[in-house]
Scaffold this motif. Structure first.
Motif, mmCIF file in Angstrom:
data_model
loop_
_atom_site.group_PDB
_atom_site.id
_atom_site.type_symbol
_atom_site.label_atom_id
_atom_site.label_comp_id
_atom_site.label_asym_id
_atom_site.label_seq_id
_atom_site.Cartn_x
_atom_site.Cartn_y
_atom_site.Cartn_z
ATOM 1 N N PRO A 1 0.812 -1.217 0.000
ATOM 2 C CA PRO A 1 0.000 0.000 0.000
ATOM 3 C C PRO A 1 0.846 1.269 0.000
ATOM 4 O O PRO A 1 1.024 1.929 1.030
ATOM 5 C CB PRO A 1 -0.812 -0.136 1.293
ATOM 6 N N PHE A 2 1.330 1.624 -1.167
ATOM 7 C CA PHE A 2 2.250 2.745 -1.281
ATOM 8 C C PHE A 2 1.612 3.922 -2.018
ATOM 9 O O PHE A 2 2.251 4.610 -2.806
ATOM 10 C CB PHE A 2 3.537 2.309 -1.993
ATOM 11 N N GLY A 3 0.331 4.150 -1.761
ATOM 12 C CA GLY A 3 -0.376 5.265 -2.378
ATOM 13 C C GLY A 3 -0.478 6.456 -1.453
ATOM 14 O O GLY A 3 0.293 6.596 -0.500
ATOM 15 N N PHE B 1 -3.084 -4.094 5.657
ATOM 16 C CA PHE B 1 -1.845 -4.278 4.921
ATOM 17 C C PHE B 1 -0.781 -3.394 5.541
ATOM 18 O O PHE B 1 -1.000 -2.193 5.686
ATOM 19 C CB PHE B 1 -2.006 -3.879 3.445
ATOM 20 N N PRO B 2 0.367 -3.937 5.953
ATOM 21 C CA PRO B 2 1.414 -3.102 6.548
ATOM 22 C C PRO B 2 1.901 -2.041 5.569
ATOM 23 O O PRO B 2 2.114 -2.320 4.388
ATOM 24 C CB PRO B 2 2.535 -4.104 6.860
ATOM 25 N N MET B 3 2.073 -0.817 6.063
ATOM 26 C CA MET B 3 2.560 0.270 5.213
ATOM 27 C C MET B 3 4.075 0.398 5.257
ATOM 28 O O MET B 3 4.666 1.038 4.403
ATOM 29 C CB MET B 3 1.877 1.583 5.605
ATOM 30 N N ASN C 1 -4.555 5.194 0.929
ATOM 31 C CA ASN C 1 -4.441 3.833 1.485
ATOM 32 C C ASN C 1 -5.573 3.508 2.454
ATOM 33 O O ASN C 1 -5.343 2.952 3.535
ATOM 34 C CB ASN C 1 -3.085 3.643 2.167
ATOM 35 N N ASP C 2 -6.793 3.836 2.067
ATOM 36 C CA ASP C 2 -7.932 3.622 2.958
ATOM 37 C C ASP C 2 -8.183 2.148 3.248
ATOM 38 O O ASP C 2 -8.472 1.770 4.379
ATOM 39 C CB ASP C 2 -9.197 4.250 2.356
#
Length: 294
Positions: A88-90, A101-103, A93-94
């Motif tokens: 989730p690299f946006g 999902f780990p950031m 990341n809602d």
């Protein structure tokens, strides 16, 4: 070890998607993880890339980017039995907030390697797919109005101007909705149908929604005068609005809505389709790689 097939949105998160994936690549090489990566080049390209990968027999496809990229990849793998992962690299990341999902890059890679899978629900709005949250009314109008300002301003300014523009022309929608054998009519300002809890980069509109329970959480905000809606917004953003008398909460697997004036839908942060609309849950449609502790 299973091969991972990455679909990377290089412009997600203002370029963070690409730089974070380069970090992830380094870790995977150190750990000997077999993988292949392709980069999307335009909106909607990730759908094509994911379909092509599925047809070639890829067994695990990973979306690298924000909620839009995740939506595109998920729409292509849904119902195929293909395992899906997310880095989730946006920006917003809602979905990652509750999936979860780990950031952190290292934790995200470790999650993919561990490979713990849980069947995640998805949704359809008529013939359109969504994974997180869909709806119409106030939130879709804000999104539409925000788009008007993005060419002239940056950061949060377009969004704040979008809220102001929406409030200045607040729509009071005449609604008829059907669920679980009941039909009811309302005048409302917002309808949100949640598989997930958050939209808009952190607004917790549906705080009791569960991505794995086979049901939608639906929020209807009934007709409110402008001052009362403005006072409700801070609670809505924080997920503290559920006990407000104007907020109606429904849990159901199918929800049909008609609106006297056709309204554009917000589907995972993208505008598309219109009322009348039937929202249908797709229970356990995507084998999603998540941290084992959940």
């Amino acid at each position: 070890m299973e091969k991972l097939y990455f679909i990377v949105n290089p412009v997600s998160g203002g370029g963070r998607g690409k730089s974070a994936f380069l970090e992830a690549e380094k870790l995977m090489k150190e750990k000997g993880v077999p993988y292949e990566a392709v980069y999307s080049e335009w909106p909607g390209h990730a759908v094509t890339l994911a379909k092509e990968a599925a047809e070639r027999g890829e067994s695990c496809i990973v979306a690298v980017g924000g909620d839009g990229t995740v939506n595109e990849v998920a729409s292509a793998v849904c119902g195929r039995g293909i395992r899906m992962g997310v880095l989730p690299f946006g920006t917003g990341n809602d979905l990652a907030r509750v999936a979860p999902f780990p950031m952190d890059v290292g934790a995200a890679v470790d999650t993919l390697i561990a490979g713990y899978t849980r069947p995640m629900d998805a949704g359809m709005a008529n013939d359109r797919f969504f994974l997180n949250v869909a709806g119409f009314g106030f939130d879709a109008d804000v999104l539409q109005n925000t788009t008007r300002f993005k060419g002239r301003f940056r950061g949060m300014i377009p969004y704040l101007l979008g809220i102001a523009a929406t409030l200045s022309r607040l729509r009071h929608m005449k609604l008829t909705f059907t669920h679980d054998g009941k039909t009811e009519s309302r005048t409302g300002v917002l309808v949100s149908v949640g598989n997930g809890q958050y939209f808009g980069g952190g607004m917790r509109a549906l705080p009791t929604a569960d991505l794995y329970d086979g049901l939608f959480d639906v929020i209807v905000i009934n007709d409110l005068a402008l001052p009362r809606l403005v006072s409700l917004l801070p609670r809505f953003i924080k997920g503290k609005h559920m006990d407000h008398p104007a907020v109606e909460h429904i849990r159901t697997a199918e929800f049909t809505v008609t609106c006297e004036e056709p309204s554009t839908l917000n589907l995972d942060g993208e505008l598309g389709g219109s009322t009348p609309v039937t929202f249908r849950i797709l229970p356990g449609a995507i084998p999603m790689i998540v941290p084992e502790e959940i």
